[in-house]
Design an enzyme around this catalytic site. Structure first.
Site, PDB file in Angstrom:
ATOM      1  N   PHE A  37       0.801  -1.218   0.000  1.00  0.00           N
ATOM      2  CA  PHE A  37       0.000   0.000   0.000  1.00  0.00           C
ATOM      3  C   PHE A  37       0.834   1.268   0.000  1.00  0.00           C
ATOM      4  O   PHE A  37       0.541   2.198  -0.735  1.00  0.00           O
ATOM      5  CB  PHE A  37      -0.933   0.000   1.225  1.00  0.00           C
ATOM      6  CG  PHE A  37      -1.972  -1.072   1.162  1.00  0.00           C
ATOM      7  CD1 PHE A  37      -3.192  -0.844   0.545  1.00  0.00           C
ATOM      8  CD2 PHE A  37      -1.730  -2.323   1.695  1.00  0.00           C
ATOM      9  CE1 PHE A  37      -4.146  -1.838   0.475  1.00  0.00           C
ATOM     10  CE2 PHE A  37      -2.687  -3.327   1.635  1.00  0.00           C
ATOM     11  CZ  PHE A  37      -3.898  -3.080   1.025  1.00  0.00           C
ATOM     12  N   ARG A  38       1.882   1.313   0.808  1.00  0.00           N
ATOM     13  CA  ARG A  38       2.519   2.602   1.079  1.00  0.00           C
ATOM     14  C   ARG A  38       3.922   2.761   0.520  1.00  0.00           C
ATOM     15  O   ARG A  38       4.577   3.757   0.791  1.00  0.00           O
ATOM     16  CB  ARG A  38       2.517   2.855   2.599  1.00  0.00           C
ATOM     17  CG  ARG A  38       1.100   3.075   3.112  1.00  0.00           C
ATOM     18  CD  ARG A  38       1.031   3.179   4.622  1.00  0.00           C
ATOM     19  NE  ARG A  38      -0.319   3.529   5.032  1.00  0.00           N
ATOM     20  CZ  ARG A  38      -1.323   2.669   5.159  1.00  0.00           C
ATOM     21  NH1 ARG A  38      -1.116   1.391   4.891  1.00  0.00           N
ATOM     22  NH2 ARG A  38      -2.529   3.059   5.528  1.00  0.00           N
ATOM     23  N   ASP A 109      -5.908 -11.110   0.970  1.00  0.00           N
ATOM     24  CA  ASP A 109      -5.723 -11.929  -0.237  1.00  0.00           C
ATOM     25  C   ASP A 109      -5.995 -13.414  -0.038  1.00  0.00           C
ATOM     26  O   ASP A 109      -6.082 -14.165  -1.005  1.00  0.00           O
ATOM     27  CB  ASP A 109      -4.306 -11.749  -0.809  1.00  0.00           C
ATOM     28  CG  ASP A 109      -3.213 -11.954   0.232  1.00  0.00           C
ATOM     29  OD1 ASP A 109      -3.250 -12.971   0.960  1.00  0.00           O
ATOM     30  OD2 ASP A 109      -2.310 -11.092   0.333  1.00  0.00           O
ATOM     31  N   HIS A 124      -8.747  -8.077   8.553  1.00  0.00           N
ATOM     32  CA  HIS A 124      -9.459  -7.207   7.609  1.00  0.00           C
ATOM     33  C   HIS A 124     -10.294  -7.982   6.598  1.00  0.00           C
ATOM     34  O   HIS A 124     -10.707  -7.433   5.587  1.00  0.00           O
ATOM     35  CB  HIS A 124      -8.460  -6.285   6.897  1.00  0.00           C
ATOM     36  CG  HIS A 124      -7.731  -5.375   7.838  1.00  0.00           C
ATOM     37  ND1 HIS A 124      -6.460  -4.900   7.604  1.00  0.00           N
ATOM     38  CD2 HIS A 124      -8.102  -4.861   9.043  1.00  0.00           C
ATOM     39  CE1 HIS A 124      -6.083  -4.134   8.611  1.00  0.00           C
ATOM     40  NE2 HIS A 124      -7.061  -4.102   9.495  1.00  0.00           N
ATOM     41  N   CYS A 135     -30.017 -11.276   1.545  1.00  0.00           N
ATOM     42  CA  CYS A 135     -30.359 -12.650   1.945  1.00  0.00           C
ATOM     43  C   CYS A 135     -29.176 -13.441   2.491  1.00  0.00           C
ATOM     44  O   CYS A 135     -29.322 -14.595   2.867  1.00  0.00           O
ATOM     45  CB  CYS A 135     -30.977 -13.401   0.771  1.00  0.00           C
ATOM     46  SG  CYS A 135     -29.802 -13.827  -0.545  1.00  0.00           S
ATOM     47  N   THR A 193       4.963  -5.102   7.425  1.00  0.00           N
ATOM     48  CA  THR A 193       3.897  -4.174   7.805  1.00  0.00           C
ATOM     49  C   THR A 193       4.473  -2.862   8.289  1.00  0.00           C
ATOM     50  O   THR A 193       5.526  -2.831   8.952  1.00  0.00           O
ATOM     51  CB  THR A 193       3.000  -4.775   8.896  1.00  0.00           C
ATOM     52  OG1 THR A 193       2.053  -3.797   9.334  1.00  0.00           O
ATOM     53  CG2 THR A 193       3.807  -5.263  10.098  1.00  0.00           C
ATOM     54  N   SER A 194       3.783  -1.780   7.990  1.00  0.00           N
ATOM     55  CA  SER A 194       4.198  -0.462   8.463  1.00  0.00           C
ATOM     56  C   SER A 194       3.690  -0.182   9.867  1.00  0.00           C
ATOM     57  O   SER A 194       4.066   0.812  10.490  1.00  0.00           O
ATOM     58  CB  SER A 194       3.676   0.628   7.515  1.00  0.00           C
ATOM     59  OG  SER A 194       2.252   0.628   7.499  1.00  0.00           O
TER      60      SER A 194
END
Length: 247
Positions: A37-38, A109, A124, A135, A193-194
């Site tokens: 992401f970053r 993922d 997440h 439904c 991970t950040s």
């Protein structure tokens, strides 16, 4: 192989551990062709129609601009051809040995489960799980990819991905299980991970065990507390672990 000394030390820590927990982020899956992401080339480096990705991936945007959400979601968040890499495969090996007590992942993922792991806490959610908001009928990622515009159930309801969007709470029992495993772990490996997304990032504060290991390309707050800090690619580190055991 890179970082031989650090990898040898990591191998020693794993060998001496009985309750390992792995806390991972987007950097775990980049070797599988899924962008993080970053970083400079990550998802958040660009914009879609001049709108920040964080806004598009929000609960508010989903309900107000549903078709635009799915246009972005199909294009940037779904990778049907992605396969587990060396990190995923090694963690599955550790679970089979009953050394790995849990994987706490921020990724959506599904690659840890695809590699065979069962003790996975997906903070997440998972792109492979989708449900009708009317439904509750279930749909796969392939079902979403085969649709255009807003995906709809046979009953007419909108199909929503079972992922946590910005502005939505994490699933209570997933969090309870993840924090329980971190609290009881003798070794915590933080990788890829950040640690910038809350409340997930704060979960590592529950760790009271013996060995804290950080594997990351960039500095993160947990570095200063780590017994072992490996600055590098997550998949390459686990490739090195595997290579050393098969020589």
């Amino acid at each position: 192989m890179m970082m031989n000394t650090e990898i040898d030390r990591l191998r020693e820590i794993i060998a001496s551990s009985r309750r390992i927990v792995f806390f991972g982020g987007a950097g775990v899956s980049t070797a599988s062709g899924i962008p993080d992401f970053r970083s400079e080339d990550g998802l958040y480096a660009g914009k879609e129609d001049d709108i920040e990705p964080e806004m598009i991936l929000s609960n508010t945007f989903f309900f107000l601009q549903t078709e635009a959400f799915f246009r972005f979601y199909r294009k940037h968040m779904l990778f049907p051809d992605a396969e587990p890499n060396a990190a995923h495969r090694y963690l599955y090996k550790l679970e089979k040995q009953d050394k790995l007590r849990g994987i706490v992942t921020q990724n959506i993922d599904g690659l840890h489960k695809k590699a065979g792991n069962i003790r996975v806490y997906e903070l997440h959610g998972n792109v492979h799980e989708n449900y009708c908001m009317e439904c509750n009928a279930l749909y796969s990622m392939e079902d979403i990819l085969q649709t255009e515009g807003i995906p709809r159930c046979e009953c007419g309801g909108v199909i929503k991905p079972n992922v946590v969007l910005y502005g939505e709470p994490l699933e209570k029992y997933v969090c309870i299980g993840a924090r329980r495993e971190i609290t009881n772990a003798d070794t915590l490996i933080i990788a890829g991970t950040s640690l910038s997304v809350e409340p997930a990032a704060s979960f590592i504060e529950d760790f009271r065990g013996k060995h804290l290991v950080v594997i990351n390309k960039e500095p993160i707050p947990a570095d200063e507390k780590a017994e072992l800090l490996i600055r590098g690619n997550v998949a390459e580190v686990f490739e090195g672990l595997q290579a050393g055991e098969t020589q």
